[in-house]
Design a protein around this motif. Sequence first.
Motif, PDB file in Angstrom:
ATOM      1  N   PRO A   8       0.806  -1.228   0.000  1.00 29.12           N
ATOM      2  CA  PRO A   8       0.000   0.000   0.000  1.00 29.12           C
ATOM      3  C   PRO A   8       0.839   1.278   0.000  1.00 29.12           C
ATOM      4  O   PRO A   8       0.330   2.361  -0.283  1.00 29.12           O
ATOM      5  N   VAL A   9       2.141   1.148   0.310  1.00 28.89           N
ATOM      6  CA  VAL A   9       3.039   2.294   0.285  1.00 28.89           C
ATOM      7  C   VAL A   9       3.664   2.406  -1.104  1.00 28.89           C
ATOM      8  O   VAL A   9       4.338   1.491  -1.567  1.00 28.89           O
ATOM      9  N   ALA A  10       3.404   3.520  -1.779  1.00 31.49           N
ATOM     10  CA  ALA A  10       3.941   3.721  -3.123  1.00 31.49           C
ATOM     11  C   ALA A  10       5.451   3.910  -3.086  1.00 31.49           C
ATOM     12  O   ALA A  10       6.192   3.296  -3.857  1.00 31.49           O
ATOM     13  N   PHE A  11       5.916   4.778  -2.193  1.00 33.23           N
ATOM     14  CA  PHE A  11       7.350   4.979  -2.005  1.00 33.23           C
ATOM     15  C   PHE A  11       7.593   5.694  -0.681  1.00 33.23           C
ATOM     16  O   PHE A  11       6.660   6.264  -0.088  1.00 33.23           O
ATOM     17  N   SER A  12       8.809   5.629  -0.219  1.00 26.40           N
ATOM     18  CA  SER A  12       9.178   6.265   1.043  1.00 26.40           C
ATOM     19  C   SER A  12      10.236   7.326   0.811  1.00 26.40           C
ATOM     20  O   SER A  12      11.116   7.163  -0.048  1.00 26.40           O
ATOM     21  N   TYR A  21      -3.181   5.495  -1.560  1.00 25.48           N
ATOM     22  CA  TYR A  21      -4.451   6.135  -1.220  1.00 25.48           C
ATOM     23  C   TYR A  21      -4.333   7.651  -1.311  1.00 25.48           C
ATOM     24  O   TYR A  21      -5.210   8.334  -1.851  1.00 25.48           O
ATOM     25  N   SER A  22      -3.219   8.186  -0.797  1.00 23.22           N
ATOM     26  CA  SER A  22      -2.994   9.638  -0.853  1.00 23.22           C
ATOM     27  C   SER A  22      -2.792  10.100  -2.284  1.00 23.22           C
ATOM     28  O   SER A  22      -3.315  11.146  -2.699  1.00 23.22           O
ATOM     29  N   ILE A  23      -2.041   9.308  -3.052  1.00 20.95           N
ATOM     30  CA  ILE A  23      -1.775   9.655  -4.445  1.00 20.95           C
ATOM     31  C   ILE A  23      -3.077   9.701  -5.246  1.00 20.95           C
ATOM     32  O   ILE A  23      -3.259  10.563  -6.111  1.00 20.95           O
ATOM     33  N   SER A  24      -4.001   8.771  -4.948  1.00 25.22           N
ATOM     34  CA  SER A  24      -5.265   8.731  -5.682  1.00 25.22           C
ATOM     35  C   SER A  24      -6.067  10.014  -5.455  1.00 25.22           C
ATOM     36  O   SER A  24      -6.685  10.541  -6.391  1.00 25.22           O
ATOM     37  N   GLY A 135      -9.438   6.251  -6.721  1.00 29.55           N
ATOM     38  CA  GLY A 135      -9.689   5.799  -5.364  1.00 29.55           C
ATOM     39  C   GLY A 135      -9.960   4.305  -5.304  1.00 29.55           C
ATOM     40  O   GLY A 135      -9.440   3.599  -4.419  1.00 29.55           O
ATOM     41  N   ARG A 136     -10.761   3.794  -6.238  1.00 28.34           N
ATOM     42  CA  ARG A 136     -11.065   2.368  -6.265  1.00 28.34           C
ATOM     43  C   ARG A 136      -9.834   1.534  -6.655  1.00 28.34           C
ATOM     44  O   ARG A 136      -9.655   0.420  -6.156  1.00 28.34           O
TER      45      ARG A 136
END
Length: 261
Positions: A8-12, A21-24, A135-136
Amino acid sequence: MFINNFDPVAFSFFSLQIKWYSISYILGIVLGWSYCKKKLIQDNKILNLFDDSIIYIIFGVIIGGRLGYVFIYNFKYYLENTSEIFMIWNGGMSFHGGLIGVIISSYLFSKKNEKDIFIFLDLVSITAPVGIFFGRISNFINGELVGKITNSSWGVLFTSYDDKLRHPSQLYEAFLEGVILFILMNLIFFNKNYKIGTCSIMFLILYGFFRITSEFFREPDMQIGYLYGHISMGMLLSVIMILIGFLIYLKKKDETKSQKI
């Protein structure tokens, strides 16, 4: 069979984690804002106001979406863990709560600027499917809001949830509430006889219908379950959306003047 074991983490970035989720949310807002300005708004006065309205809409989505989830879907938990109400980065947003937030924020903005609220609600209705789509997709990546158990060849194994094949209901919603709804909203808006408010009305009706359809393939929220028989909270709220859409239609149906934003 597809195995969903996405992170679920795109990058750190150092200790900061950027989640899908935030990126969406960011993609939905930026792309929707850009599309409105370049393709939808013809009136220069509305164009000048639109940038200011975005701030209201963002706050409406975030505050409404979070409070909707807290009060509608998980009140008992947040009553005992009030500090977590503000931790929106951990997920937990309600579409229907966000919708109410957008309506309230659009009302406040339109009243302040003495404009028809449906001008701004129409713009949101046309572009909201973009944000819903992303989002989905992020829901799918996160392995949340999973579908019901299935034996179909396209079943997905959500390893973070359990060891059973399930409908990728998040992708069904991305297609219906995102792609199809976006196409329909634009077809309605670009009709030469378009009347302000039509997209707002049709969004309530069409989204409600698509959401109810997709809920048949989606597991109900664990902490709520089904309300009556096989009626989920999402279905109930979507039925209310549809009824409100028809009520607004009946109120506005005598308006004969075609208008463009």
